[in-house]
Motif scaffolding. Sequence first.
Motif, mmCIF file in Angstrom:
data_model
loop_
_atom_site.group_PDB
_atom_site.id
_atom_site.type_symbol
_atom_site.label_atom_id
_atom_site.label_comp_id
_atom_site.label_asym_id
_atom_site.label_seq_id
_atom_site.Cartn_x
_atom_site.Cartn_y
_atom_site.Cartn_z
ATOM 1 N N UNK A 70 0.884 -1.157 0.000
ATOM 2 C CA UNK A 70 0.000 0.000 0.000
ATOM 3 C C UNK A 70 0.921 1.205 0.000
ATOM 4 N N UNK A 71 0.872 1.984 -1.070
ATOM 5 C CA UNK A 71 1.822 3.092 -1.250
ATOM 6 C C UNK A 71 1.246 4.117 -2.218
ATOM 7 N N UNK B 111 -0.326 0.807 -13.423
ATOM 8 C CA UNK B 111 -1.557 0.721 -14.214
ATOM 9 C C UNK B 111 -2.600 -0.092 -13.450
ATOM 10 N N UNK B 112 -3.859 0.123 -13.815
ATOM 11 C CA UNK B 112 -4.982 -0.530 -13.130
ATOM 12 C C UNK B 112 -5.968 -1.049 -14.157
ATOM 13 N N UNK C 58 -3.784 -3.150 -7.584
ATOM 14 C CA UNK C 58 -4.826 -4.118 -7.247
ATOM 15 C C UNK C 58 -6.068 -3.446 -6.662
ATOM 16 N N UNK C 59 -5.903 -2.306 -6.004
ATOM 17 C CA UNK C 59 -7.042 -1.547 -5.498
ATOM 18 C C UNK C 59 -6.719 -0.058 -5.614
ATOM 19 N N UNK D 12 -0.822 -2.381 -4.526
ATOM 20 C CA UNK D 12 -0.119 -2.623 -5.776
ATOM 21 C C UNK D 12 0.903 -3.737 -5.613
ATOM 22 N N UNK D 13 1.068 -4.526 -6.666
ATOM 23 C CA UNK D 13 2.128 -5.527 -6.732
ATOM 24 C C UNK D 13 2.951 -5.224 -7.976
#
Length: 234
Positions: free
Chosen positions: A130-131, A138-139, A164-165, A158-159
């Motif tokens: 979480x950052x 990208x999402x 991811x959210x 994010x990974x």
Amino acid sequence: MKFEIAKEVFDLLPNGYFGAVAVRGIDNTRQIDRLEEMLQENIRQCEKDFEGIKVKNAEVIAPYREAFRAMGINPNRYMCSIEALLDRIAKGKGFPHISAAVDLGNAISIKYRLPIGAHDMSTIEESLEVRPADPEDTFLPFGGGEAEKPEEKEIVYVSGHQVRTRRWTWRQSEIGKITEATTDILFPIDGFTDLNRDQVRTAAEELSDLAEKYFGVRGQIGYIDKDNRIFTVD
């Protein structure tokens, strides 16, 4: 794998408190009637509790709306996932059965009024963070569509560079969603040290206990705050 919260997040939310439950080896192809029943029971209780009450004005929701504002997110335009979920239920729209593992996470989320995500760990690289978003992130929206670019410094799950959210707990991605083929899941639980820390911990314990009871796998539990920002999943 690591679940990590960046220092910049705690600069905005010094009272942030994150639980996490990692489960490996589940069989999400099974129909588990009791979990679906539990979900519906918690939905009915929620409908009673919020009868005649606007969810956005509820005491349990106020901290998340304030957190969104601290992150520069308008909570009237982008609702925290738990507000959106409870608002849907309070309006009598219910919530559908999706799969046993998703039922489990949603049942606990509704019971404790906490945002609880679910991420397929097989799709995560070295870590889920979480950052603040960076220019390479990208999402891919849930359900598909065109890839989006998060806003500059937007707080994201994010990974690598796959978000991811978006907007902390607003909307989850198509990438990493839970399917029948999913066997390893990370359930993050978002809360606050001074407001609902005990609920976060109780929810994590209950989620882990139910995973063992219904899937035969014991969850690994971790907690993150500003002084301990990393949870390592075995």
